[in-house]
Design a protein around this motif. Structure first.
Motif, PDB file in Angstrom:
ATOM      1  N   GLU A  66       0.616  -1.250  -0.142  1.00 59.71           N
ATOM      2  CA  GLU A  66      -0.097   0.173  -0.198  1.00 59.71           C
ATOM      3  C   GLU A  66       0.720   1.349   0.312  1.00 59.71           C
ATOM      4  O   GLU A  66       0.519   2.131  -0.391  1.00 59.71           O
ATOM      5  CB  GLU A  66      -0.843   0.309   1.176  1.00 59.71           C
ATOM      6  N   ASN A  67       1.544   1.141   0.905  1.00 64.71           N
ATOM      7  CA  ASN A  67       2.431   2.103   0.569  1.00 64.71           C
ATOM      8  C   ASN A  67       3.759   2.132  -0.817  1.00 64.71           C
ATOM      9  O   ASN A  67       3.384   3.804  -0.697  1.00 64.71           O
ATOM     10  CB  ASN A  67       3.337   2.188   1.756  1.00 64.71           C
ATOM     11  N   ARG A  68       3.733   1.823  -1.174  1.00 66.94           N
ATOM     12  CA  ARG A  68       4.812   2.180  -2.302  1.00 66.94           C
ATOM     13  C   ARG A  68       3.534   2.236  -3.144  1.00 66.94           C
ATOM     14  O   ARG A  68       4.124   3.129  -4.345  1.00 66.94           O
ATOM     15  CB  ARG A  68       4.829  -0.007  -3.426  1.00 66.94           C
ATOM     16  N   GLN A  69       1.700   1.718  -3.889  1.00 63.76           N
ATOM     17  CA  GLN A  69       1.619   2.063  -4.648  1.00 63.76           C
ATOM     18  C   GLN A  69       1.247   3.893  -3.914  1.00 63.76           C
ATOM     19  O   GLN A  69       0.839   4.965  -5.286  1.00 63.76           O
ATOM     20  CB  GLN A  69       0.332   1.829  -4.305  1.00 63.76           C
ATOM     21  N   LYS A  70       1.297   3.958  -3.041  1.00 63.06           N
ATOM     22  CA  LYS A  70       0.963   5.822  -2.505  1.00 63.06           C
ATOM     23  C   LYS A  70       1.392   6.567  -2.897  1.00 63.06           C
ATOM     24  O   LYS A  70       2.048   7.547  -3.229  1.00 63.06           O
ATOM     25  CB  LYS A  70       0.164   6.394  -1.053  1.00 63.06           C
ATOM     26  N   LEU A  71       3.243   5.841  -2.681  1.00 67.71           N
ATOM     27  CA  LEU A  71       4.352   6.770  -3.107  1.00 67.71           C
ATOM     28  C   LEU A  71       4.928   6.937  -4.518  1.00 67.71           C
ATOM     29  O   LEU A  71       5.221   7.674  -4.845  1.00 67.71           O
ATOM     30  CB  LEU A  71       6.033   6.460  -2.692  1.00 67.71           C
ATOM     31  N   ARG A  72       3.995   5.615  -5.314  1.00 61.92           N
ATOM     32  CA  ARG A  72       4.027   5.692  -6.731  1.00 61.92           C
ATOM     33  C   ARG A  72       2.998   7.133  -7.633  1.00 61.92           C
ATOM     34  O   ARG A  72       3.222   7.584  -8.161  1.00 61.92           O
ATOM     35  CB  ARG A  72       3.241   4.377  -7.106  1.00 61.92           C
ATOM     36  N   ALA A  73       1.682   6.815  -6.915  1.00 61.68           N
ATOM     37  CA  ALA A  73       1.050   8.019  -6.757  1.00 61.68           C
ATOM     38  C   ALA A  73       1.119   9.491  -6.426  1.00 61.68           C
ATOM     39  O   ALA A  73       0.405  10.473  -7.202  1.00 61.68           O
ATOM     40  CB  ALA A  73      -0.204   7.672  -6.478  1.00 61.68           C
ATOM     41  N   ASP A  74       2.002   9.653  -5.225  1.00 59.86           N
ATOM     42  CA  ASP A  74       2.594  10.472  -5.518  1.00 59.86           C
ATOM     43  C   ASP A  74       3.676  11.317  -6.433  1.00 59.86           C
ATOM     44  O   ASP A  74       3.376  12.434  -6.481  1.00 59.86           O
ATOM     45  CB  ASP A  74       3.412  10.674  -3.715  1.00 59.86           C
ATOM     46  N   GLU A  75       4.705  10.388  -7.077  1.00 58.72           N
ATOM     47  CA  GLU A  75       5.843  10.875  -7.758  1.00 58.72           C
ATOM     48  C   GLU A  75       4.689  10.938  -9.141  1.00 58.72           C
ATOM     49  O   GLU A  75       5.347  12.448  -9.835  1.00 58.72           O
ATOM     50  CB  GLU A  75       6.742   9.599  -7.667  1.00 58.72           C
ATOM     51  N   LEU A  76       4.368  10.438  -9.736  1.00 54.15           N
ATOM     52  CA  LEU A  76       3.278  10.436 -10.826  1.00 54.15           C
ATOM     53  C   LEU A  76       2.349  11.642 -10.994  1.00 54.15           C
ATOM     54  O   LEU A  76       2.427  12.623 -11.564  1.00 54.15           O
ATOM     55  CB  LEU A  76       2.095   9.569 -11.293  1.00 54.15           C
ATOM     56  N   ARG A  77       1.940  12.152  -9.867  1.00 54.65           N
ATOM     57  CA  ARG A  77       0.841  13.000  -9.574  1.00 54.65           C
ATOM     58  C   ARG A  77       2.342  15.092  -9.618  1.00 54.65           C
ATOM     59  O   ARG A  77       2.141  15.742 -10.031  1.00 54.65           O
ATOM     60  CB  ARG A  77       0.167  13.733  -8.089  1.00 54.65           C
ATOM     61  N   ARG A  78       3.228  14.309  -9.198  1.00 54.46           N
ATOM     62  CA  ARG A  78       4.142  15.796  -8.402  1.00 54.46           C
ATOM     63  C   ARG A  78       4.918  15.685 -10.308  1.00 54.46           C
ATOM     64  O   ARG A  78       5.273  17.233 -10.425  1.00 54.46           O
ATOM     65  CB  ARG A  78       5.468  15.030  -7.863  1.00 54.46           C
ATOM     66  N   GLU A  79       5.207  14.819 -11.143  1.00 57.80           N
ATOM     67  CA  GLU A  79       5.178  15.116 -12.453  1.00 57.80           C
ATOM     68  C   GLU A  79       5.011  15.993 -13.445  1.00 57.80           C
ATOM     69  O   GLU A  79       4.846  16.424 -13.922  1.00 57.80           O
ATOM     70  CB  GLU A  79       5.511  13.701 -12.785  1.00 57.80           C
ATOM     71  N   TYR A  80       3.406  15.385 -13.333  1.00 59.90           N
ATOM     72  CA  TYR A  80       2.444  15.173 -13.780  1.00 59.90           C
ATOM     73  C   TYR A  80       2.662  17.230 -13.751  1.00 59.90           C
ATOM     74  O   TYR A  80       2.217  17.887 -14.410  1.00 59.90           O
ATOM     75  CB  TYR A  80       0.836  15.183 -13.525  1.00 59.90           C
ATOM     76  N   HIS A  81       2.045  17.799 -12.509  1.00 58.66           N
ATOM     77  CA  HIS A  81       1.762  19.114 -11.690  1.00 58.66           C
ATOM     78  C   HIS A  81       3.613  19.796 -12.212  1.00 58.66           C
ATOM     79  O   HIS A  81       3.268  20.817 -12.629  1.00 58.66           O
ATOM     80  CB  HIS A  81       2.265  18.990 -10.128  1.00 58.66           C
ATOM     81  N   GLU A  82       4.285  19.129 -12.040  1.00 56.33           N
ATOM     82  CA  GLU A  82       5.574  19.829 -12.811  1.00 56.33           C
ATOM     83  C   GLU A  82       5.580  20.683 -13.999  1.00 56.33           C
ATOM     84  O   GLU A  82       5.801  21.064 -14.592  1.00 56.33           O
ATOM     85  CB  GLU A  82       6.724  19.408 -11.778  1.00 56.33           C
ATOM     86  N   GLU A  83       5.664  19.032 -14.573  1.00 63.23           N
ATOM     87  CA  GLU A  83       5.134  18.755 -16.390  1.00 63.23           C
ATOM     88  C   GLU A  83       4.425  20.487 -16.656  1.00 63.23           C
ATOM     89  O   GLU A  83       5.120  21.051 -16.968  1.00 63.23           O
ATOM     90  CB  GLU A  83       4.627  17.548 -17.016  1.00 63.23           C
ATOM     91  N   GLN A  84       3.085  20.478 -15.901  1.00 61.76           N
ATOM     92  CA  GLN A  84       1.954  21.333 -16.527  1.00 61.76           C
ATOM     93  C   GLN A  84       2.748  23.211 -15.783  1.00 61.76           C
ATOM     94  O   GLN A  84       2.398  24.018 -16.449  1.00 61.76           O
ATOM     95  CB  GLN A  84       1.024  21.237 -15.701  1.00 61.76           C
ATOM     96  N   ARG A  85       3.345  22.965 -14.895  1.00 58.99           N
ATOM     97  CA  ARG A  85       3.935  24.071 -14.988  1.00 58.99           C
ATOM     98  C   ARG A  85       4.950  24.877 -15.648  1.00 58.99           C
ATOM     99  O   ARG A  85       4.766  25.580 -15.594  1.00 58.99           O
ATOM    100  CB  ARG A  85       4.252  24.247 -13.131  1.00 58.99           C
ATOM    101  N   ASN A  86       5.672  23.494 -15.892  1.00 56.46           N
ATOM    102  CA  ASN A  86       6.730  24.038 -16.657  1.00 56.46           C
ATOM    103  C   ASN A  86       6.451  24.272 -18.212  1.00 56.46           C
ATOM    104  O   ASN A  86       6.591  25.510 -18.931  1.00 56.46           O
ATOM    105  CB  ASN A  86       7.752  23.157 -16.923  1.00 56.46           C
ATOM    106  N   GLU A  87       5.108  23.576 -18.683  1.00 52.24           N
ATOM    107  CA  GLU A  87       4.442  24.663 -20.219  1.00 52.24           C
ATOM    108  C   GLU A  87       4.056  25.827 -19.235  1.00 52.24           C
ATOM    109  O   GLU A  87       4.010  26.545 -20.627  1.00 52.24           O
ATOM    110  CB  GLU A  87       3.084  23.649 -20.385  1.00 52.24           C
TER     111      GLU A  87
END
Length: 116
Positions: A53-74
């Motif tokens: 469960e922790n691995r899933q949460k960490l992976r979801a957080d990482e994907l969310r962070r990458e998405y928001h970083e990409e949106q901010r850069n754009e």
């Protein structure tokens, strides 16, 4: 080869592949039963469940962070491009104005004229 031989050969190869895949896909009955056992609501999670469960949460957080970083850069790139274009347009307009109003003197007469 005739079409019968091709058909038999492809059927035999498919059968061999399926028999190998069956061994890899399906699990033992004991493993399946333990996998399907349901834990009661109040019983504590096993360490494996908590880790998964922790691995899933960490992976979801990482994907969310990458998405928001990409949106901010754009958006930052878009704003920067807009500002550059506006700056270029205003620079060109000022340059055209100066060329139109230049009277051959340096600095030009309009800038050094005293208003009474």
């Amino acid at each position: 080869m005739t079409w019968r031989q091709v058909f038999l050969l492809s059927g035999f190869s498919a059968l061999v592949l399926l028999s190998n895949a069956k061994q890899k896909i399906f699990m033992q009955e004991s493993d399946a039963l333990s996998f399907l056992k349901r834990r009661g609501r109040r019983s504590p999670k096993s360490q494996d469940e908590a880790n998964a469960e922790n691995r899933q949460k960490l992976r979801a957080d990482e994907l969310r962070r990458e998405y928001h970083e990409e949106q901010r850069n754009e958006s930052e790139n878009f704003v920067e491009e807009q500002n550059d274009e506006q700056e270029e347009r205003s620079r060109e307009a000022v340059e055209q104005w100066r060329q139109w109003h230049y009277d051959g003197l340096y600095p030009s007469y309009l800038y050094s004229r005293h208003h009474i």
